[in-house]
Write a protein that holds these residues in place. Structure first.
Motif, PDB file in Angstrom:
ATOM      1  N   SER A  25      46.693  60.704  42.684  1.00  0.00           N
ATOM      2  CA  SER A  25      47.754  59.858  43.253  1.00  0.00           C
ATOM      3  C   SER A  25      47.252  58.430  43.456  1.00  0.00           C
ATOM      4  N   LEU A  26      46.032  58.303  43.980  1.00  0.00           N
ATOM      5  CA  LEU A  26      45.462  56.969  44.168  1.00  0.00           C
ATOM      6  C   LEU A  26      45.267  56.240  42.838  1.00  0.00           C
ATOM      7  N   VAL A  27      44.863  56.972  41.811  1.00  0.00           N
ATOM      8  CA  VAL A  27      44.664  56.365  40.490  1.00  0.00           C
ATOM      9  C   VAL A  27      45.989  55.838  39.952  1.00  0.00           C
ATOM     10  N   VAL A  28      47.065  56.595  40.128  1.00  0.00           N
ATOM     11  CA  VAL A  28      48.379  56.124  39.687  1.00  0.00           C
ATOM     12  C   VAL A  28      48.737  54.839  40.426  1.00  0.00           C
ATOM     13  N   LEU A  29      48.542  54.832  41.743  1.00  0.00           N
ATOM     14  CA  LEU A  29      48.870  53.634  42.521  1.00  0.00           C
ATOM     15  C   LEU A  29      47.999  52.439  42.114  1.00  0.00           C
ATOM     16  N   MET A  30      46.702  52.683  41.899  1.00  0.00           N
ATOM     17  CA  MET A  30      45.820  51.597  41.453  1.00  0.00           C
ATOM     18  C   MET A  30      46.256  51.054  40.103  1.00  0.00           C
ATOM     19  N   ASN A  31      46.654  51.945  39.213  1.00  0.00           N
ATOM     20  CA  ASN A  31      47.060  51.483  37.884  1.00  0.00           C
ATOM     21  C   ASN A  31      48.369  50.706  37.959  1.00  0.00           C
ATOM     22  N   VAL A  32      49.250  51.069  38.876  1.00  0.00           N
ATOM     23  CA  VAL A  32      50.468  50.282  39.084  1.00  0.00           C
ATOM     24  C   VAL A  32      50.086  48.861  39.489  1.00  0.00           C
ATOM     25  N   VAL A  33      49.114  48.734  40.384  1.00  0.00           N
ATOM     26  CA  VAL A  33      48.645  47.414  40.821  1.00  0.00           C
ATOM     27  C   VAL A  33      48.039  46.646  39.644  1.00  0.00           C
ATOM     28  N   ILE A  34      47.263  47.334  38.823  1.00  0.00           N
ATOM     29  CA  ILE A  34      46.646  46.686  37.653  1.00  0.00           C
ATOM     30  C   ILE A  34      47.725  46.176  36.703  1.00  0.00           C
ATOM     31  N   VAL A  35      48.706  47.023  36.400  1.00  0.00           N
ATOM     32  CA  VAL A  35      49.786  46.619  35.495  1.00  0.00           C
ATOM     33  C   VAL A  35      50.555  45.440  36.091  1.00  0.00           C
ATOM     34  N   TYR A  36      50.858  45.521  37.377  1.00  0.00           N
ATOM     35  CA  TYR A  36      51.584  44.436  38.043  1.00  0.00           C
ATOM     36  C   TYR A  36      50.788  43.133  37.968  1.00  0.00           C
ATOM     37  N   SER A  37      49.475  43.219  38.230  1.00  0.00           N
ATOM     38  CA  SER A  37      48.663  41.997  38.200  1.00  0.00           C
ATOM     39  C   SER A  37      48.604  41.423  36.783  1.00  0.00           C
ATOM     40  N   ASN A  38      48.604  42.288  35.776  1.00  0.00           N
ATOM     41  CA  ASN A  38      48.633  41.795  34.400  1.00  0.00           C
ATOM     42  C   ASN A  38      49.954  41.105  34.091  1.00  0.00           C
ATOM     43  N   LEU A  39      51.046  41.660  34.590  1.00  0.00           N
ATOM     44  CA  LEU A  39      52.363  41.092  34.325  1.00  0.00           C
ATOM     45  C   LEU A  39      52.590  39.779  35.077  1.00  0.00           C
ATOM     46  N   THR A  40      51.910  39.609  36.190  1.00  0.00           N
ATOM     47  CA  THR A  40      52.086  38.403  37.007  1.00  0.00           C
ATOM     48  C   THR A  40      50.828  37.540  37.003  1.00  0.00           C
ATOM     49  N   ALA A  41      50.043  37.637  35.950  1.00  0.00           N
ATOM     50  CA  ALA A  41      48.740  36.968  35.907  1.00  0.00           C
ATOM     51  C   ALA A  41      48.845  35.461  36.086  1.00  0.00           C
ATOM     52  N   VAL A  42      49.794  34.834  35.428  1.00  0.00           N
ATOM     53  CA  VAL A  42      49.891  33.370  35.513  1.00  0.00           C
ATOM     54  C   VAL A  42      50.113  32.959  36.965  1.00  0.00           C
ATOM     55  N   ARG A  43      51.087  33.560  37.594  1.00  0.00           N
ATOM     56  CA  ARG A  43      51.405  33.217  38.986  1.00  0.00           C
ATOM     57  C   ARG A  43      50.223  33.530  39.909  1.00  0.00           C
ATOM     58  N   SER A  44      49.569  34.665  39.680  1.00  0.00           N
ATOM     59  CA  SER A  44      48.430  35.067  40.524  1.00  0.00           C
ATOM     60  C   SER A  44      47.257  34.107  40.370  1.00  0.00           C
ATOM     61  N   VAL A  45      46.965  33.724  39.130  1.00  0.00           N
ATOM     62  CA  VAL A  45      45.842  32.817  38.892  1.00  0.00           C
ATOM     63  C   VAL A  45      46.158  31.434  39.460  1.00  0.00           C
TER      64      VAL A  45
END
Length: 172
Positions: free
Chosen positions: A95-115
Motif C-alpha cells: 500500500s505504501l509503495v502504491v502511495l509513493m508511486n502516486v507521489v512520484i508520478v505526480y511530481s513528474n507531471l508537475t515537474a516544471v512547477r515544482s522545480v
C-alpha cells in the motif's frame, strides 16, 4: 498465493532498482545537457553544483529506491516462507509503495512547477532567472527514448504488481 505475491513484490523491487541504474548511466549526460541549456540562458552552470542539484544517482535518488526494493525483497521472502507476518507486511508495504508511486508520478507531471518553486525557495538570484521548462526538456532529452517507455513500464509494474500482491495475500 503467497508465491504470486512474492513474485509481484520482486518485480516491484526490480522496477524501483531501475531508477538509480538509469540515472547512474545517463545522469551525467543529462547534467551536461542541462548545463548547456543554462549557458544558452546566460546562467552560470556552476549554480547547479552550488545548490546541490543533481541528475545522477547520488543521494536520495539511490537511497530511496534501494530502500523500497530491500523492503519488497524482505516481504517477498516472508511470503515465500509462508510466515504469518507476511500478509500484514504485504498490506502495509504494498500500500505504501502504491502511495509513493502516486507521489512520484505526480511530481513528474508537475515537474516544471515544482522545480520553479524549489528554485525560488533556494533564494539564489541566478536560479530564479532559469527558464525551467527548456532546462528540464534539455535534461530529459539527454536520456534515450526508451527511458520514457521504461518509465511507463516501471509505473505499470509498480501499480499492477502491488495490486496483485495485495489481492493474492487477501485470498489466502
Amino acid at each position: 498465493m503467497n508465491t504470486l505475491a512474492a513474485v509481484m513484490q520482486l518485480l516491484v523491487a526490480v522496477a524501483f532498482l531501475s531508477i538509480p541504474v538509469v540515472r547512474h548511466r545517463f545522469g551525467p549526460v543529462a547534467k551536461a545537457a542541462a548545463e548547456a541549456e543554462l549557458r544558452r540562458q546566460n546562467v552560470r552552470p556552476g549554480v547547479l553544483e552550488e545548490n546541490r542539484l543533481r541528475f545522477d544517482a547520488g543521494g536520495h535518488e539511490t537511497a530511496a529506491p534501494v530502500a523500497v526494493a530491500a523492503v519488497m525483497i524482505a516481504t517477498a521472502a516472508l511470503n515465500l516462507a509462508g510466515t504469518d507476518l507476511a500478509q500484514l507486511l504485504t498490506w502495509i508495504f504494498s500500500s505504501l509503495v502504491v502511495l509513493m508511486n502516486v507521489v512520484i508520478v505526480y511530481s513528474n507531471l508537475t515537474a516544471v512547477r515544482s522545480v520553479e518553486a524549489a528554485f525560488r525557495r533556494k533564494g539564489d538570484p541566478e536560479l530564479s532567472r532559469v527558464q525551467v521548462r527548456p532546462f528540464l526538456q534539455a535534461a530529459e532529452g539527454a536520456f534515450p527514448r526508451w527511458v520514457r517507455a521504461q518509465t511507463y513500464l516501471r509505473n505499470t509494474v509498480v501499480f499492477a504488481g502491488s495490486a496483485v500482491a495485495l489481492v493474492a495475500v487477501s485470498v489466502v
